[in-house]
Design a protein around this motif. Sequence first.
Motif, short mmCIF file in Angstrom:
data_model
loop_
_atom_site.label_atom_id
_atom_site.label_comp_id
_atom_site.label_asym_id
_atom_site.label_seq_id
_atom_site.Cartn_x
_atom_site.Cartn_y
_atom_site.Cartn_z
N ALA A 249 0.83 -1.20 0.00
CA ALA A 249 0.00 0.00 0.00
C ALA A 249 0.86 1.26 0.00
O ALA A 249 0.59 2.23 -0.72
N LYS A 250 1.95 1.23 0.77
CA LYS A 250 2.86 2.38 0.81
C LYS A 250 3.54 2.58 -0.54
O LYS A 250 3.79 3.72 -0.95
N GLU A 251 3.84 1.49 -1.21
CA GLU A 251 4.53 1.59 -2.49
C GLU A 251 3.67 2.24 -3.57
O GLU A 251 4.16 3.04 -4.37
N VAL A 252 2.38 1.89 -3.61
CA VAL A 252 1.54 2.38 -4.71
C VAL A 252 1.07 3.81 -4.48
O VAL A 252 0.76 4.53 -5.45
N LEU A 253 1.00 4.26 -3.23
CA LEU A 253 0.51 5.61 -2.95
C LEU A 253 1.52 6.66 -3.41
O LEU A 253 2.71 6.54 -3.16
N ASN A 254 1.01 7.67 -4.09
CA ASN A 254 1.83 8.80 -4.53
C ASN A 254 1.61 9.95 -3.55
O ASN A 254 0.57 10.61 -3.58
N GLU A 255 2.59 10.18 -2.68
CA GLU A 255 2.41 11.14 -1.59
C GLU A 255 2.26 12.57 -2.08
O GLU A 255 1.61 13.39 -1.44
N ARG A 256 2.85 12.92 -3.20
CA ARG A 256 2.75 14.29 -3.72
C ARG A 256 1.30 14.63 -4.06
O ARG A 256 0.84 15.75 -3.83
N TRP A 257 0.58 13.66 -4.62
CA TRP A 257 -0.82 13.89 -4.95
C TRP A 257 -1.73 13.64 -3.74
O TRP A 257 -2.81 14.23 -3.63
N LEU A 258 -1.31 12.77 -2.84
CA LEU A 258 -2.14 12.39 -1.70
C LEU A 258 -2.42 13.58 -0.79
O LEU A 258 -3.53 13.71 -0.25
N ILE A 259 -1.45 14.45 -0.63
CA ILE A 259 -1.64 15.64 0.22
C ILE A 259 -2.72 16.55 -0.35
O ILE A 259 -3.53 17.12 0.39
N LEU A 260 -2.78 16.67 -1.67
CA LEU A 260 -3.84 17.47 -2.30
C LEU A 260 -5.21 16.82 -2.11
O LEU A 260 -6.22 17.51 -2.04
N TYR A 261 -5.23 15.50 -2.04
CA TYR A 261 -6.49 14.77 -1.92
C TYR A 261 -7.20 15.06 -0.60
O TYR A 261 -8.43 15.20 -0.57
#
Length: 254
Positions: free
Chosen positions: A82-94
């Motif tokens: 799950a950590k590998e697939v998540l894109n943190e740069r976009w996740l913060i905007l989400y």
Amino acid sequence: MTQFPNQRRQRAFLSQFSITQLHLKNPWVVAFFSFSYPGFGHLMQHRYVVAIILILWETFINRMANVNLGILYTLLGEFDKAKEVLNERWLILYVAIYMFGIWDGYRSTIDQNKQYVLADREDATMPTITMGSWDMNYLDKKKPWVALVWSALFPGLGHLYLHNVIFGFFIFIYTVGICYLGNILLGIEYSMWGDFVKAKEVLNMQWVLYFPSIYLFIIFDSYVTAVEQNKLFEKEMSHYLRKKYQNPRFKTPI
């Protein structure tokens, strides 16, 4: 432009393509559907522009951040994946827009409930029919179970039955897109043939995970909308009979 410009508040508005009405809603139910899918709470409020913006934003940002895949692997207990697939740069905007949808859905439902109570106490006039070059729309009795069945067969059809053309057409096209991108219908076909391994292979889970929220919400909302439109029809009939046929010297019990 309002249909009754001389009154302060409206209980409903009829256009050629939709019936927009105020009715009492549970703010927690609206918040729940905003939580399950940003924009759905605003669809319940008939705030279509805000709803469509939030839904399209959810589709875009969820895909870029791989949120659905992260949820899937988390539910399966595969936290490292799950950590590998998540894109943190976009996740913060989400996160910000997601929380706004829940908060605004809850807040605006409380405000709309207040507006409904005031309009109901003022005994606001209600429209009965509107016609134009494209379509015609009118208040009449609907069968909630019919709306539910059509929505269960395919999202959007129940709302087309209720003459919410804008809502029904948007959710119909949106669901078709989700089914296509997720290969959902192909997965159903293989499942019907008993080839479950092939069905799992063809499904794109990033898109498939949208479908349960869409499906359950549309069934629920079509049923509730049918019930509330029937109440609106009865209120309009009651208003007309009181104005035209009730003796003005009649003393009401309260």
